[in-house]
Design a protein around this motif. Structure first.
Motif, short mmCIF file in Angstrom:
data_model
loop_
_atom_site.label_atom_id
_atom_site.label_comp_id
_atom_site.label_asym_id
_atom_site.label_seq_id
_atom_site.Cartn_x
_atom_site.Cartn_y
_atom_site.Cartn_z
N LEU A 169 23.28 -107.10 55.54
CA LEU A 169 23.11 -107.37 54.50
C LEU A 169 23.81 -106.92 53.30
O LEU A 169 24.22 -105.55 53.60
N ARG B 176 25.37 -111.86 54.31
CA ARG B 176 25.05 -111.71 55.48
C ARG B 176 26.03 -111.32 56.36
O ARG B 176 26.73 -113.05 56.42
N PRO C 18 16.76 -113.34 55.70
CA PRO C 18 18.29 -112.95 56.27
C PRO C 18 18.95 -114.17 57.21
O PRO C 18 19.85 -113.31 57.16
#
Length: 478
Positions: free
Chosen positions: A177, A194, A248
């Motif tokens: 990340l 990401r 995420p």
């Protein structure tokens, strides 16, 4: 009697003596010398337990002890990388013949075009954010390299417009990340991404305001992740810590940005550390500055504000699960700090405490162990005038830079205790430790206008002499 001036010295005076048998006297003296020599040889032989010891020089035990003290300890680190991974354009070697074993020389003081941020680890190895000259300005990138020092990659995020730091990175499973700063109409923004292999998936863009600080951090726990930064209130009179959760996997926002620090405090430089079921948030609080006054002269010195570190436990979505707690003295001066998760779900905080005027270096490097059940007593790790910058805390290791140029590392326990002492490593030299595992360190060194990344394998010091108590006496509940 002749006068005294005429009497010859005793050594030259000849006095009458009786005739004597000199031959028998010499024989006796020779026999006595032979017997003494035999006795000395026998004592040395049988006392040493070995043949030939009589010929060895006798060395004082004190000299042996002094020589042992002067002998440096054996190195703890060996090289893993066969060749360093170069970020940027490496400077050409000086045109000269090199002797056997001699390395190429680079001008390490040259203004280099690569800037590296904090490093991290993920399932694929090490990762670090980078900025390098290019495209008429700077290009933001994520650099990855395997735990064995191989397979280095550069993944381009985009052109960095403005004078910003390198992207901040954090590991998430097999991906990395990243958060990078960009200018916008309202001041600047934080763009989230990401990186999976060489693929970049962009996430939300968050307004970051116009404050002077560039501090930003992000971390994942479970199926969620959060990003934190500092900003100023609308009236510009106070600083605060902001937080925004995101997914995420999909890289979509999971809520609006919100302040998480107490509304009546000046809070800044937030840091995150993962824990089971959530995250730890740490930030610095700046108190009211007071100008010291000399009682004898009446002169007023530079105003130095107290600065302490507070921690706040969060759940996976960034919601507070407890009230914030100060973990360093509120009358102290925690100028710089770092955080690292501990194995039991807690967190270790290291900080440099110094109340000297701005621009100086040194002070005490302290550590404190934080858990949901309590906060331990602060421990002194080192105190010296030659240290500088942030004490870098990594899994199992502490790295401290010094004004002399040599970087020193030491083994740290999960409770924030230093094993042995901080000392330099021959292989490390003045390199900067960016990230680490329990057994490997990612090291960066300038090379002209480039940076060289290499991996060292390091053996921790034996922690058997360090106390292993649970919650210490005097522990305060969180």
């Amino acid at each position: 009697m002749p006068p005294l001036s005429k009497i010859p010295p005793k050594s030259t005076r000849k006095e009458p003596t009786e005739p004597r048998d000199t031959g028998s006297g010499l024989a006796g003296a020779a026999l006595a010398a032979f017997v003494i020599a035999v006795v000395i040889v026998g004592v040395r032989y049988w006392g040493s337990g070995g043949e030939g010891e009589a010929d060895r020089p006798v060395v004082d035990a004190g000299e042996d002890a002094e020589a042992a003290e002067d002998k440096p300890p054996p190195p703890r680190c060996t090289a893993i990388s066969t060749e360093p991974f170069v970020v940027g354009e490496a400077q050409a070697a000086k045109p000269k013949a090199l002797d056997a074993g001699e390395e190429e020389e680079f001008d390490e003081l040259a203004p280099f075009a690569v800037e590296l941020g904090r490093g991290t680890t993920f399932e694929g190895g090490f990762a670090v954010g980078a900025l390098r000259d290019g495209e008429g300005g700077s290009v933001a990138m994520v650099t990855t390299i395997g735990f064995d020092g191989r397979g280095g990659k550069l993944v381009r995020l985009g052109r960095s417009r403005g004078d910003f730091d390198a992207p901040t990175v954090s590991g998430y499973k097999g991906s990395v990340l990243a958060a990078m700063l960009e200018p916008n109409a309202g001041g600047r923004s934080i763009r989230l991404a990401r990186v999976s292999g060489e693929k970049v998936t962009w996430g939300p863009e968050l307004g970051e305001g116009r404050d002077e600080s560039l501090a930003v951090d992000l971390a994942a726990s479970g199926s969620s992740a959060v990003v934190v930064w500092d900003d100023v209130t609308r009236d510009g009179k106070q600083t605060m810590v902001m937080l925004a959760p995101f997914d995420p996997e999909t890289m979509k926002a999971k809520g609006e940005p919100r302040p998480v620090s107490p509304p009546k405090q000046d809070a800044e430089t937030p840091r995150l550390a993962a824990r089971p079921g959530g995250l730890w948030l740490a930030y610095a609080v700046v108190g009211t500055a007071r100008k010291p006054k000399d009682e004898d002269t009446g002169l007023v010195g530079e105003a130095i504000a107290p600065r302490w570190v507070e921690v706040l436990p969060l759940d996976e979505h960034g919601a507070a699960v407890s009230l914030p707690r100060a973990v360093t003295p509120k009358d102290g001066h925690a100028l710089a700090f770092d955080v690292e998760p501990s194995e039991d779900g807690g967190m270790v905080v290291t900080y440099r405490d110094d109340d000297t005027p701005s621009g100086s270096s040194g002070g005490r490097v302290m550590s404190v162990w934080v858990r949901l059940s309590g906060v331990g007593e602060a421990k002194l790790l080192t105190e010296e005038p030659g240290s500088a910058g942030v004490p870098d805390l990594m899994p199992g290791w502490l790295s401290v830079s010094s004004l002399s140029g040599a970087t020193r590392i030491g083994t740290m326990t999960p409770r924030g205790e230093l094993v042995g002492e901080l000392r330099p490593e021959p292989l490390l030299g003045n390199g900067e430790v960016l990230a680490a595992t329990q057994a490997a360190l990612l090291v960066a060194r300038p090379a002209g206008k480039a940076m060289k990344l290499s991996v060292m394998q390091c053996v921790p010091d034996d922690p058997s002499g360090v106390s292993d108590g649970g919650v210490e006496a005097g522990t305060k509940p969180l």
